[in-house]
Design a protein around this motif. Structure first.
Motif, PDB file in Angstrom:
ATOM      1  N   ILE A  81       0.682  -0.933   0.251  1.00 27.68           N
ATOM      2  CA  ILE A  81       0.322   0.189   0.103  1.00 27.68           C
ATOM      3  C   ILE A  81       0.778   1.126   0.165  1.00 27.68           C
ATOM      4  CG2 ILE A  81      -1.757   1.741   0.975  1.00 27.68           C
ATOM      5  CD1 ILE A  81      -2.655  -1.645   2.755  1.00 27.68           C
ATOM      6  N   TYR A  82       0.525   2.034  -0.748  1.00 23.84           N
ATOM      7  CA  TYR A  82       1.462   3.316  -1.490  1.00 23.84           C
ATOM      8  C   TYR A  82       1.377   4.136  -0.472  1.00 23.84           C
ATOM      9  CZ  TYR A  82       3.540   1.396  -5.624  1.00 23.84           C
ATOM     10  OH  TYR A  82       4.646   1.144  -6.315  1.00 23.84           O
ATOM     11  N   ARG A  83       1.911   4.847   0.544  1.00 24.99           N
ATOM     12  CA  ARG A  83       1.634   6.493   1.540  1.00 24.99           C
ATOM     13  C   ARG A  83       1.136   7.332   0.664  1.00 24.99           C
ATOM     14  NH1 ARG A  83       4.996   7.067   5.938  1.00 24.99           N
ATOM     15  NH2 ARG A  83       6.466   7.677   3.964  1.00 24.99           N
ATOM     16  N   SER A  84       2.408   7.343  -0.553  1.00 26.98           N
ATOM     17  CA  SER A  84       2.503   9.263  -0.735  1.00 26.98           C
ATOM     18  C   SER A  84       2.387   8.514  -2.154  1.00 26.98           C
ATOM     19  CB  SER A  84       3.139   9.653  -0.484  1.00 26.98           C
ATOM     20  OG  SER A  84       4.513   9.085  -0.485  1.00 26.98           O
ATOM     21  N   VAL A  85       2.681   7.872  -3.202  1.00 30.89           N
ATOM     22  CA  VAL A  85       3.142   7.436  -4.199  1.00 30.89           C
ATOM     23  C   VAL A  85       1.839   7.535  -5.488  1.00 30.89           C
ATOM     24  CG1 VAL A  85       2.569   6.028  -6.951  1.00 30.89           C
ATOM     25  CG2 VAL A  85       4.928   5.912  -4.822  1.00 30.89           C
ATOM     26  N   HIS A  86       0.589   8.016  -4.865  1.00 31.95           N
ATOM     27  CA  HIS A  86      -0.278   8.394  -6.096  1.00 31.95           C
ATOM     28  C   HIS A  86      -1.385   8.889  -4.907  1.00 31.95           C
ATOM     29  CE1 HIS A  86      -1.146   3.322  -6.764  1.00 31.95           C
ATOM     30  NE2 HIS A  86      -0.160   4.917  -8.000  1.00 31.95           N
ATOM     31  N   THR A 122      12.543  -0.251  -5.791  1.00 30.19           N
ATOM     32  CA  THR A 122      12.397   1.692  -6.139  1.00 30.19           C
ATOM     33  C   THR A 122      11.037   2.407  -5.853  1.00 30.19           C
ATOM     34  OG1 THR A 122      12.306   0.753  -8.214  1.00 30.19           O
ATOM     35  CG2 THR A 122      14.879   0.988  -7.637  1.00 30.19           C
ATOM     36  N   PHE A 123      10.353   1.408  -6.546  1.00 33.09           N
ATOM     37  CA  PHE A 123       9.211   2.207  -5.765  1.00 33.09           C
ATOM     38  C   PHE A 123       8.780   2.405  -4.687  1.00 33.09           C
ATOM     39  CE2 PHE A 123       7.700   1.139 -10.627  1.00 33.09           C
ATOM     40  CZ  PHE A 123       8.202   2.187 -11.269  1.00 33.09           C
ATOM     41  N   LYS A 124       8.519   1.250  -4.156  1.00 32.45           N
ATOM     42  CA  LYS A 124       9.020   1.647  -2.323  1.00 32.45           C
ATOM     43  C   LYS A 124       9.574   2.508  -1.629  1.00 32.45           C
ATOM     44  CE  LYS A 124       7.234  -3.514  -1.912  1.00 32.45           C
ATOM     45  NZ  LYS A 124       7.925  -4.370  -0.975  1.00 32.45           N
ATOM     46  N   TRP A 125      10.384   2.443  -2.174  1.00 32.60           N
ATOM     47  CA  TRP A 125      12.123   3.836  -2.218  1.00 32.60           C
ATOM     48  C   TRP A 125      11.637   4.968  -2.433  1.00 32.60           C
ATOM     49  CZ3 TRP A 125      14.009   8.472  -3.911  1.00 32.60           C
ATOM     50  CH2 TRP A 125      15.589   8.827  -3.266  1.00 32.60           C
ATOM     51  N   LEU A 126      10.622   5.108  -3.611  1.00 32.92           N
ATOM     52  CA  LEU A 126      10.042   6.652  -3.648  1.00 32.92           C
ATOM     53  C   LEU A 126       9.026   7.008  -2.915  1.00 32.92           C
ATOM     54  CD1 LEU A 126       9.382   8.514  -5.845  1.00 32.92           C
ATOM     55  CD2 LEU A 126       8.156   7.447  -7.163  1.00 32.92           C
ATOM     56  N   ASP A 127       8.116   6.224  -2.358  1.00 35.15           N
ATOM     57  CA  ASP A 127       6.905   6.525  -1.197  1.00 35.15           C
ATOM     58  C   ASP A 127       7.660   6.673  -0.723  1.00 35.15           C
ATOM     59  OD1 ASP A 127       4.444   6.164  -1.536  1.00 35.15           O
ATOM     60  OD2 ASP A 127       4.740   3.982  -0.011  1.00 35.15           O
ATOM     61  N   TYR A 128       9.047   6.817   0.261  1.00 39.46           N
ATOM     62  CA  TYR A 128       9.077   6.834   1.541  1.00 39.46           C
ATOM     63  C   TYR A 128      10.004   8.350   1.638  1.00 39.46           C
ATOM     64  CZ  TYR A 128       7.415   2.847   4.138  1.00 39.46           C
ATOM     65  OH  TYR A 128       6.431   2.347   5.093  1.00 39.46           O
TER      66      TYR A 128
END
Length: 239
Positions: A81-86, A122-128
């Motif tokens: 579950i993304y916190r901020s990407v979307h 990498t997408f999880k990294w971006l999210d945080y």
């Protein structure tokens, strides 16, 4: 036979009146297109459509049939579950831009665990992250390693880099030989991890120039590559 798989959503389009086709890069099968019946029809269907936001990371149960171009999903749930990407306008712009590129460059209909793990991590990294303005530059540069044209850095001290052959060179050999600020930034990005990105400070103009160079690099090495339609909007967001 039902099979469990993990998937990252790369693109989605309307199909017929109320269905959705989602192109996903999966852990086990590489690139797979799924049809989601009734996803755009009613409240129940739209709850399915929510799963297929760009770059969503999913766990699916499918009845995969090798002779079909469109597969069907029996069960689905969010894997991460993304916190901020979307929800962050800047990160969602990155997601839209990178998803469009991935939709163009990913052709493999076979398993590639290393590439899947790269996208997943990498997408999880971006999210945080709170500092991520250069994320897409390192993401695309590292992506070339999985596509087969990562820069050869054995002669990295050379004063030129040739985009057409991916080599550092001692002299300018053609119009694709770069130097100056883009060369300096390229050398700074080669071999670093994403946590080191915060040490690299560049202007928005430099960022756009380097991105244009990277996209040209993709064009030169991937015959079917086309510049993303979202590029202009993306550059405006990060101006």
């Amino acid at each position: 036979m039902l099979n469990k798989n993990k998937a990252i959503v790369i693109s989605k389009i309307r199909y017929r009146d109320n269905d959705l086709i989602a192109k996903c890069f999966t852990q086990q099968k590489g690139l797979v297109s799924y049809v989601i019946p009734g996803a755009l029809k009613n409240t129940k269907g739209k709850s399915k459509a929510v799963y297929f936001q760009l770059l969503s990371q999913l766990q699916i149960e499918e009845n995969f049939k090798a002779n079909q171009s469109l597969q069907y999903i029996k069960e689905i749930k969010i894997d991460y579950i993304y916190r901020s990407v979307h929800t962050n306008v800047y990160k969602s712009s990155i997601a839209m831009f990178l998803a469009e590129i991935l939709s163009t460059v990913l052709k493999e209909e076979e398993q590639n665990l290393q590439l899947y793990e790269y996208l997943e991590v990498t997408f999880k990294w971006l999210d945080y992250q709170e500092e991520f303005s250069n994320f897409h530059l390192l993401f695309l540069l590292n992506l070339t390693q999985y596509l087969g044209f990562y820069p050869e850095n054995t002669n990295i001290e050379a004063p030129y880099f040739n985009l057409s052959n991916g080599l550092f060179e001692t002299q300018k050999t053609n119009s694709y030989s770069i130097s100056g600020g883009n060369l300096t930034l390229l050398k700074s990005l080669l071999g670093i991890n994403f946590d080191e990105l915060k040490t690299i400070k560049i202007s928005s103009k430099q960022r756009q120039s380097f991105l244009a160079m990277l996209l040209l690099y993709f064009e030169l090495h991937l015959g079917s590559f086309k510049k993303p339609k979202s590029l202009q909007v993306f550059n405006q967001v990060f101006n």
